[in-house]
Design a protein around this motif. Structure first.
Motif, PDB file in Angstrom:
ATOM      1  N   GLU A  36      43.010  52.367  36.603  1.00  0.00           N
ATOM      2  CA  GLU A  36      43.046  50.964  37.039  1.00  0.00           C
ATOM      3  C   GLU A  36      42.271  50.074  36.076  1.00  0.00           C
ATOM      4  O   GLU A  36      42.728  48.996  35.685  1.00  0.00           O
ATOM      5  N   ARG A  37      41.075  50.527  35.678  1.00  0.00           N
ATOM      6  CA  ARG A  37      40.266  49.747  34.737  1.00  0.00           C
ATOM      7  C   ARG A  37      40.966  49.606  33.397  1.00  0.00           C
ATOM      8  O   ARG A  37      40.940  48.535  32.769  1.00  0.00           O
ATOM      9  N   GLU A  38      41.595  50.698  32.923  1.00  0.00           N
ATOM     10  CA  GLU A  38      42.297  50.661  31.634  1.00  0.00           C
ATOM     11  C   GLU A  38      43.432  49.645  31.653  1.00  0.00           C
ATOM     12  O   GLU A  38      43.589  48.836  30.733  1.00  0.00           O
ATOM     13  N   VAL A  39      44.220  49.681  32.726  1.00  0.00           N
ATOM     14  CA  VAL A  39      45.379  48.792  32.825  1.00  0.00           C
ATOM     15  C   VAL A  39      44.931  47.335  32.915  1.00  0.00           C
ATOM     16  O   VAL A  39      45.442  46.463  32.210  1.00  0.00           O
ATOM     17  N   LYS A  40      43.966  47.044  33.764  1.00  0.00           N
ATOM     18  CA  LYS A  40      43.504  45.664  33.921  1.00  0.00           C
ATOM     19  C   LYS A  40      42.889  45.134  32.627  1.00  0.00           C
ATOM     20  O   LYS A  40      43.147  44.004  32.216  1.00  0.00           O
ATOM     21  N   SER A  41      42.058  45.962  32.003  1.00  0.00           N
ATOM     22  CA  SER A  41      41.414  45.545  30.757  1.00  0.00           C
ATOM     23  C   SER A  41      42.444  45.252  29.676  1.00  0.00           C
ATOM     24  O   SER A  41      42.337  44.252  28.951  1.00  0.00           O
ATOM     25  N   ALA A  42      43.469  46.105  29.564  1.00  0.00           N
ATOM     26  CA  ALA A  42      44.513  45.911  28.556  1.00  0.00           C
ATOM     27  C   ALA A  42      45.284  44.626  28.814  1.00  0.00           C
ATOM     28  O   ALA A  42      45.617  43.878  27.881  1.00  0.00           O
ATOM     29  N   CYS A  43      45.579  44.331  30.073  1.00  0.00           N
ATOM     30  CA  CYS A  43      46.329  43.119  30.412  1.00  0.00           C
ATOM     31  C   CYS A  43      45.560  41.863  30.006  1.00  0.00           C
ATOM     32  O   CYS A  43      46.117  40.942  29.406  1.00  0.00           O
ATOM     33  N   TYR A  44      44.273  41.831  30.351  1.00  0.00           N
ATOM     34  CA  TYR A  44      43.488  40.640  30.032  1.00  0.00           C
ATOM     35  C   TYR A  44      43.257  40.502  28.529  1.00  0.00           C
ATOM     36  O   TYR A  44      43.209  39.401  27.992  1.00  0.00           O
ATOM     37  N   LYS A  45      43.142  41.627  27.840  1.00  0.00           N
ATOM     38  CA  LYS A  45      42.896  41.560  26.398  1.00  0.00           C
ATOM     39  C   LYS A  45      44.138  41.132  25.633  1.00  0.00           C
ATOM     40  O   LYS A  45      44.064  40.333  24.693  1.00  0.00           O
ATOM     41  N   TRP A  46      45.310  41.653  26.020  1.00  0.00           N
ATOM     42  CA  TRP A  46      46.517  41.474  25.211  1.00  0.00           C
ATOM     43  C   TRP A  46      47.464  40.394  25.736  1.00  0.00           C
ATOM     44  O   TRP A  46      48.233  39.822  24.972  1.00  0.00           O
ATOM     45  N   LEU A  47      47.441  40.130  27.039  1.00  0.00           N
ATOM     46  CA  LEU A  47      48.380  39.158  27.603  1.00  0.00           C
ATOM     47  C   LEU A  47      47.746  37.799  27.874  1.00  0.00           C
ATOM     48  O   LEU A  47      48.408  36.777  27.787  1.00  0.00           O
ATOM     49  N   LYS A  48      46.467  37.804  28.217  1.00  0.00           N
ATOM     50  CA  LYS A  48      45.795  36.529  28.523  1.00  0.00           C
ATOM     51  C   LYS A  48      45.563  35.740  27.238  1.00  0.00           C
ATOM     52  O   LYS A  48      44.913  36.195  26.319  1.00  0.00           O
ATOM     53  N   LYS A  74      47.382  60.005  43.183  1.00  0.00           N
ATOM     54  CA  LYS A  74      47.182  60.217  41.746  1.00  0.00           C
ATOM     55  C   LYS A  74      46.474  59.050  41.064  1.00  0.00           C
ATOM     56  O   LYS A  74      46.127  59.130  39.896  1.00  0.00           O
ATOM     57  N   HIS A  75      46.305  57.974  41.802  1.00  0.00           N
ATOM     58  CA  HIS A  75      45.702  56.776  41.217  1.00  0.00           C
ATOM     59  C   HIS A  75      44.191  56.945  41.115  1.00  0.00           C
ATOM     60  O   HIS A  75      43.530  57.365  42.069  1.00  0.00           O
ATOM     61  N   GLY A  76      43.639  56.621  39.966  1.00  0.00           N
ATOM     62  CA  GLY A  76      42.198  56.726  39.770  1.00  0.00           C
ATOM     63  C   GLY A  76      41.603  55.426  39.281  1.00  0.00           C
ATOM     64  O   GLY A  76      42.289  54.573  38.719  1.00  0.00           O
ATOM     65  N   ASP A  77      40.302  55.259  39.483  1.00  0.00           N
ATOM     66  CA  ASP A  77      39.620  54.039  39.055  1.00  0.00           C
ATOM     67  C   ASP A  77      39.690  53.850  37.551  1.00  0.00           C
ATOM     68  O   ASP A  77      39.799  52.723  37.055  1.00  0.00           O
ATOM     69  N   GLU A  78      39.666  54.963  36.796  1.00  0.00           N
ATOM     70  CA  GLU A  78      39.692  54.864  35.336  1.00  0.00           C
ATOM     71  C   GLU A  78      41.006  54.266  34.846  1.00  0.00           C
ATOM     72  O   GLU A  78      41.036  53.399  33.974  1.00  0.00           O
ATOM     73  N   PHE A 124      51.804  54.258  48.006  1.00  0.00           N
ATOM     74  CA  PHE A 124      51.787  53.913  46.583  1.00  0.00           C
ATOM     75  C   PHE A 124      50.842  52.738  46.329  1.00  0.00           C
ATOM     76  O   PHE A 124      50.618  51.890  47.203  1.00  0.00           O
ATOM     77  N   VAL A 125      50.319  52.711  45.120  1.00  0.00           N
ATOM     78  CA  VAL A 125      49.504  51.603  44.648  1.00  0.00           C
ATOM     79  C   VAL A 125      50.355  50.774  43.690  1.00  0.00           C
ATOM     80  O   VAL A 125      51.021  51.321  42.804  1.00  0.00           O
ATOM     81  N   VAL A 126      50.345  49.455  43.852  1.00  0.00           N
ATOM     82  CA  VAL A 126      51.124  48.560  42.985  1.00  0.00           C
ATOM     83  C   VAL A 126      50.177  47.536  42.356  1.00  0.00           C
ATOM     84  O   VAL A 126      49.365  46.931  43.055  1.00  0.00           O
ATOM     85  N   PHE A 127      50.293  47.364  41.043  1.00  0.00           N
ATOM     86  CA  PHE A 127      49.511  46.362  40.330  1.00  0.00           C
ATOM     87  C   PHE A 127      50.472  45.456  39.567  1.00  0.00           C
ATOM     88  O   PHE A 127      51.320  45.932  38.807  1.00  0.00           O
ATOM     89  N   LEU A 128      50.356  44.154  39.794  1.00  0.00           N
ATOM     90  CA  LEU A 128      51.195  43.170  39.113  1.00  0.00           C
ATOM     91  C   LEU A 128      50.287  42.193  38.371  1.00  0.00           C
ATOM     92  O   LEU A 128      49.307  41.707  38.936  1.00  0.00           O
ATOM     93  N   PHE A 129      50.638  41.913  37.141  1.00  0.00           N
ATOM     94  CA  PHE A 129      49.855  40.964  36.350  1.00  0.00           C
ATOM     95  C   PHE A 129      50.812  40.059  35.593  1.00  0.00           C
ATOM     96  O   PHE A 129      51.824  40.507  35.044  1.00  0.00           O
TER      97      PHE A 129
END
Length: 464
Positions: free
Chosen positions: A19-31, A13-17, A51-56
């Motif tokens: 993944e991009r949304e999650v990474k972009s949000a993390c760098y914009k709001w948490l960094k 169920k994991h898609g590139d879109e 499963f795919v796991v993303f940790l930030f």
């Protein structure tokens, strides 16, 4: 301190879109500026499924709390809060979650355990640090747990004093309490006021770092902040600057709000008693600044989305140095002390009188316990998100486990007497502490909520 983001999704169920949304949000709001960011992306098998796991995580310099990622075998821990002495040692234990729950002080965490097929997440016994969860949906097909909303929708605030086990295969969630607040009542000691004063001072000496050169108090000039400021002046060395941060929103062409008037008078009384200089920081918010910041703050405090949340969140955000597009935030110290807690512990709200009138002491005791259980979800998470967005940390001495345990051990009659008028019977234990300290004016000050004292609520009534 910084923040973290955890995301788990079935590979199919994991898609590139996403993944991009999650990474972009993390760098914009948490960094944040001068912070260190770390991310980890991997695939793992759980119960025969991929499963795919993303940790930030993003970590800023801090003397009180930390944010870190620890990996041991099939377990990954994201931790935000008070320092852990041996995270890898804890992860090696079979009962790792129970060991994490034993920690005192503010914390939130996510523990991914591929071996047992579960994700554990939770907050400390009060819920002092923000923790949000987003269940799988058509928009984001995975489980997300974060310290911040990151400009994304679909979040729910996790309860304080609770850990959740999320079964990855079934999606079933099982809650468990971090700590029991069912404390046996003691007989009221004769010196309850002096003992309470000693508790406050002891807690401040324990939680405030030794090697700071400045510290701030969210300062309305009311009872709660005056008592804290007084003991803070006693606890920190003379060469540590104590800042009194007061927010006022322009109303009818003036910043002379009730909180500003009380704060100016409060500083004079405080310095006369403590024989120590403090530094007043007036944070004046114009209508234009309010309008410019409003949408940003409303995004920051999500999922707290009521008008009251915005009216409280905005003054907290400005008090923490939140000024869009300028460098004025340097006026506010990185470490702030908040007076949140006495209203819930000592019967300080007007609604408590209604509860007492209809339900007596038993009804009021029940209501105060309910409010303590809800304070993390109702307000502390929102306020932590405001502070974190501004790169600030907030300490809550009145909500330290030692102080809460002490207060809950006392009979209700030692904490408040709502047969007496406002400014006398509500929070009368803390009023006694203030009076004993020589803060006579503060001891009789009537409660005024921040949105009314700062006039932030009036801003919401203004038309665009």
């Amino acid at each position: 301190m910084g923040g973290f983001f955890f995301y788990l999704c079935k590979k199919e169920k994991h898609g590139d879109e996403t993944e991009r949304e999650v990474k972009s949000a993390c760098y914009k709001w948490l960094k944040k500026e001068n912070s260190v960011a770390e991310e980890m992306f991997f695939e793992t098998e759980v119960n025969g499924e991929l499963f795919v796991v993303f940790l930030f995580l993003c970590c800023t310099a801090s003397k009180t709390n930390t944010v870190f990622l620890s990996v041991c075998g099939q377990r990954c821990l994201l931790w935000r809060g008070s320092w852990l002495s041996d995270p890898e040692g804890i992860l090696q234990k079979e009962n790792a979650v129970e060991e994490l729950e034993k920690e005192r002080g503010p914390f939130s965490y996510v523990l991914f355990d591929a071996g047992c097929g579960s994700v554990f997440y939770g907050r400390d016994s009060i819920g002092r640090l923000s923790l949000l969860v987003s269940s799988p949906s058509s928009r984001r097909p995975g489980l997300a747990v974060s310290s911040a909303s990151c400009g994304m929708g679909g979040w729910e605030e996790c309860s304080g004093n609770q850990s959740i086990e999320h079964d990855i295969k079934s999606g079933k969630e099982t809650p468990r309490a971090v700590r029991s607040w069912e404390i046996e009542k003691a007989i009221e000691p004769k010196d309850v006021i002096s003992m309470t004063a000693l508790k406050i001072e002891k807690i401040l000496r324990r939680i405030i770092p030794k090697d700071i050169d400045e510290i701030g108090v969210l300062f309305s000039g009311g009872l709660d902040s005056m008592v804290l400021a007084h003991f803070l002046c006693r606890c920190v060395p003379e060469d540590v600057a104590v800042f009194l941060v007061n927010v006022s929103f322009m109303f009818e062409g003036s910043y002379e709000t009730p909180d500003r008037v009380n704060a100016i008078a409060g500083q004079k009384e405080l310095e006369a008693v403590s024989k120590r200089k403090t530094f007043f920081v007036p944070v004046d918010v114009s209508l234009e600044e309010y309008r410019e910041a409003r949408m940003h703050v409303q995004a920051v405090i999500q999922p707290s989305d009521t008008q009251m949340d915005a009216s409280i969140g905005l003054p907290v955000w400005f008090a923490c140095g939140g000024v869009l597009g300028t460098d004025a935030s340097g006026r506010v110290p990185a470490l702030l002390v908040s007076g949140t807690g006495p209203d819930e512990l000592l019967g300080g709200y007007s609604r408590h009188r209604t509860v007492f009138r209809h339900g007596g002491e038993l009804g009021l005791e029940k209501e105060l316990r309910r409010e303590l259980a809800e304070i993390g979800r109702r307000s502390l998470g929102r306020d932590d998100r405001c502070a974190s967005d501004c790169g600030r940390e907030m300490l809550h001495p009145y909500l330290d486990e030692e102080f809460v345990s002490w207060v809950l051990s006392l009979p209700l009659s030692a904490r408040c007497d709502l047969t007496k008028e406002r400014g006398v019977g509500d929070k009368h234990l803390l009023r006694g502490v203030a009076k004993a300290a020589g803060l006579d004016s503060a001891a009789g000050r009537v409660k005024r909520a921040i949105q009314f004292g700062s006039r932030s609520a009036k801003m919401a009534e203004k038309k665009e």
